[in-house]
Design a protein around this motif. Structure first.
Motif, mmCIF file in Angstrom:
data_model
loop_
_atom_site.group_PDB
_atom_site.id
_atom_site.type_symbol
_atom_site.label_atom_id
_atom_site.label_comp_id
_atom_site.label_asym_id
_atom_site.label_seq_id
_atom_site.Cartn_x
_atom_site.Cartn_y
_atom_site.Cartn_z
ATOM 1 N N UNK A 16 0.842 -1.209 0.000
ATOM 2 C CA UNK A 16 0.000 0.000 0.000
ATOM 3 C C UNK A 16 0.872 1.253 0.000
ATOM 4 N N UNK A 17 1.886 1.269 0.864
ATOM 5 C CA UNK A 17 2.770 2.439 0.949
ATOM 6 C C UNK A 17 3.514 2.675 -0.361
ATOM 7 N N UNK A 18 4.041 1.631 -0.950
ATOM 8 C CA UNK A 18 4.790 1.780 -2.195
ATOM 9 C C UNK A 18 3.879 2.190 -3.337
ATOM 10 N N UNK A 19 2.664 1.670 -3.355
ATOM 11 C CA UNK A 19 1.703 2.069 -4.390
ATOM 12 C C UNK A 19 1.357 3.553 -4.259
ATOM 13 N N UNK A 20 1.243 4.038 -3.033
ATOM 14 C CA UNK A 20 0.921 5.449 -2.808
ATOM 15 C C UNK A 20 2.114 6.365 -3.075
ATOM 16 N N UNK A 25 3.591 12.089 -5.610
ATOM 17 C CA UNK A 25 4.221 13.072 -6.501
ATOM 18 C C UNK A 25 5.360 13.806 -5.797
ATOM 19 N N UNK A 26 6.321 13.004 -5.309
ATOM 20 C CA UNK A 26 7.477 13.583 -4.624
ATOM 21 C C UNK A 26 7.110 14.195 -3.286
ATOM 22 N N UNK A 27 6.149 13.605 -2.612
ATOM 23 C CA UNK A 27 5.640 14.074 -1.321
ATOM 24 C C UNK A 27 5.032 15.472 -1.403
ATOM 25 N N UNK A 28 4.513 15.831 -2.569
ATOM 26 C CA UNK A 28 3.875 17.135 -2.726
ATOM 27 C C UNK A 28 2.358 17.053 -2.536
ATOM 28 N N UNK A 29 1.810 15.848 -2.459
ATOM 29 C CA UNK A 29 0.377 15.657 -2.234
ATOM 30 C C UNK A 29 0.182 15.070 -0.838
ATOM 31 N N UNK A 30 -0.522 15.760 0.044
ATOM 32 C CA UNK A 30 -0.599 15.368 1.457
ATOM 33 C C UNK A 30 -1.195 13.980 1.730
ATOM 34 N N UNK A 31 -2.342 13.656 1.155
ATOM 35 C CA UNK A 31 -2.974 12.376 1.492
ATOM 36 C C UNK A 31 -2.138 11.175 1.054
ATOM 37 N N UNK A 32 -1.691 11.119 -0.200
ATOM 38 C CA UNK A 32 -0.835 9.984 -0.567
ATOM 39 C C UNK A 32 0.467 9.949 0.244
ATOM 40 N N UNK A 33 0.999 11.112 0.583
ATOM 41 C CA UNK A 33 2.224 11.171 1.393
ATOM 42 C C UNK A 33 1.982 10.594 2.785
ATOM 43 N N UNK A 34 0.833 10.890 3.361
ATOM 44 C CA UNK A 34 0.471 10.337 4.671
ATOM 45 C C UNK A 34 0.312 8.823 4.588
ATOM 46 N N UNK A 35 -0.302 8.343 3.511
ATOM 47 C CA UNK A 35 -0.462 6.898 3.313
ATOM 48 C C UNK A 35 0.900 6.226 3.222
ATOM 49 N N UNK A 36 1.836 6.853 2.532
ATOM 50 C CA UNK A 36 3.199 6.312 2.426
ATOM 51 C C UNK A 36 3.831 6.203 3.816
ATOM 52 N N UNK A 38 2.487 6.258 6.915
ATOM 53 C CA UNK A 38 1.801 5.328 7.814
ATOM 54 C C UNK A 38 2.013 3.884 7.342
ATOM 55 N N UNK A 39 1.972 3.682 6.042
ATOM 56 C CA UNK A 39 2.156 2.334 5.492
ATOM 57 C C UNK A 39 3.527 1.767 5.791
ATOM 58 N N UNK A 40 4.565 2.568 5.580
ATOM 59 C CA UNK A 40 5.920 2.068 5.859
ATOM 60 C C UNK A 40 6.147 1.888 7.357
ATOM 61 N N UNK A 41 5.589 2.773 8.161
ATOM 62 C CA UNK A 41 5.707 2.618 9.608
ATOM 63 C C UNK A 41 5.057 1.306 10.046
ATOM 64 N N UNK A 42 3.867 1.041 9.563
ATOM 65 C CA UNK A 42 3.184 -0.214 9.882
ATOM 66 C C UNK A 42 3.962 -1.422 9.355
ATOM 67 N N UNK A 43 4.482 -1.316 8.137
ATOM 68 C CA UNK A 43 5.221 -2.429 7.539
ATOM 69 C C UNK A 43 6.429 -2.802 8.392
ATOM 70 N N UNK A 44 7.209 -1.812 8.781
ATOM 71 C CA UNK A 44 8.402 -2.116 9.568
ATOM 72 C C UNK A 44 8.060 -2.541 10.990
ATOM 73 N N UNK A 45 6.984 -1.997 11.549
ATOM 74 C CA UNK A 45 6.569 -2.425 12.879
ATOM 75 C C UNK A 45 6.187 -3.914 12.857
ATOM 76 N N UNK A 46 5.328 -4.301 11.915
ATOM 77 C CA UNK A 46 4.897 -5.694 11.865
ATOM 78 C C UNK A 46 6.026 -6.627 11.438
#
Length: 109
Positions: A16-20, A25-36, A38-46
């Motif tokens: 999910x994080x990599x897809x987002x 767009x280079x972390x210029x869009x807030x919602x997809x950037x937040x998904x990235x 949160x997704x990577x944080x969750x991925x590494x935590x699990x």
């Protein structure tokens, strides 16, 4: 058994994080950037929870291998990325490798 579930959650979160990441767009869009983030944080935590029981080499090989395949499929569905024959063959080899590890290796036991 729950550690394999944790590994599955880590893989899905990473996909999910990599897809987002492309949509951010280079972390210029807030919602997809937040998904990235949160997704990577969750991925590494699990993944870290998984490593309490499953050896790091086995867990990472499965995480990376399945992640590659799922990202390719997600990119095909979401972004229209074409998968040519060499890409499909390469991913088939990754699937075969993960299966061999899980079915025959005593390392992860």
């Amino acid at each position: 058994m729950k550690y394999w579930l944790f590994l599955g959650v880590a893989i899905v979160a990473e996909v999910i994080a990599t897809s987002a990441l492309k949509a951010s767009d280079g972390f210029s869009r807030p919602l997809p950037s937040l998904i990235v983030a949160v997704g990577y944080l969750a991925a590494f935590y699990f993944l870290s929870l998984t490593l309490k029981v499953i050896p790091v080499g086995i867990a990472y090989a499965i995480w990376a291998g399945l992640g590659i395949i799922l990202i390719a499929v997600a990119s095909w569905i979401i972004y229209g990325q074409k998968l040519d024959l060499p890409a499909v063959l390469g991913m088939s080899l990754i699937i075969a490798g993960v299966m061999v590890m899980n079915l025959f290796s005593k390392t992860g036991a």
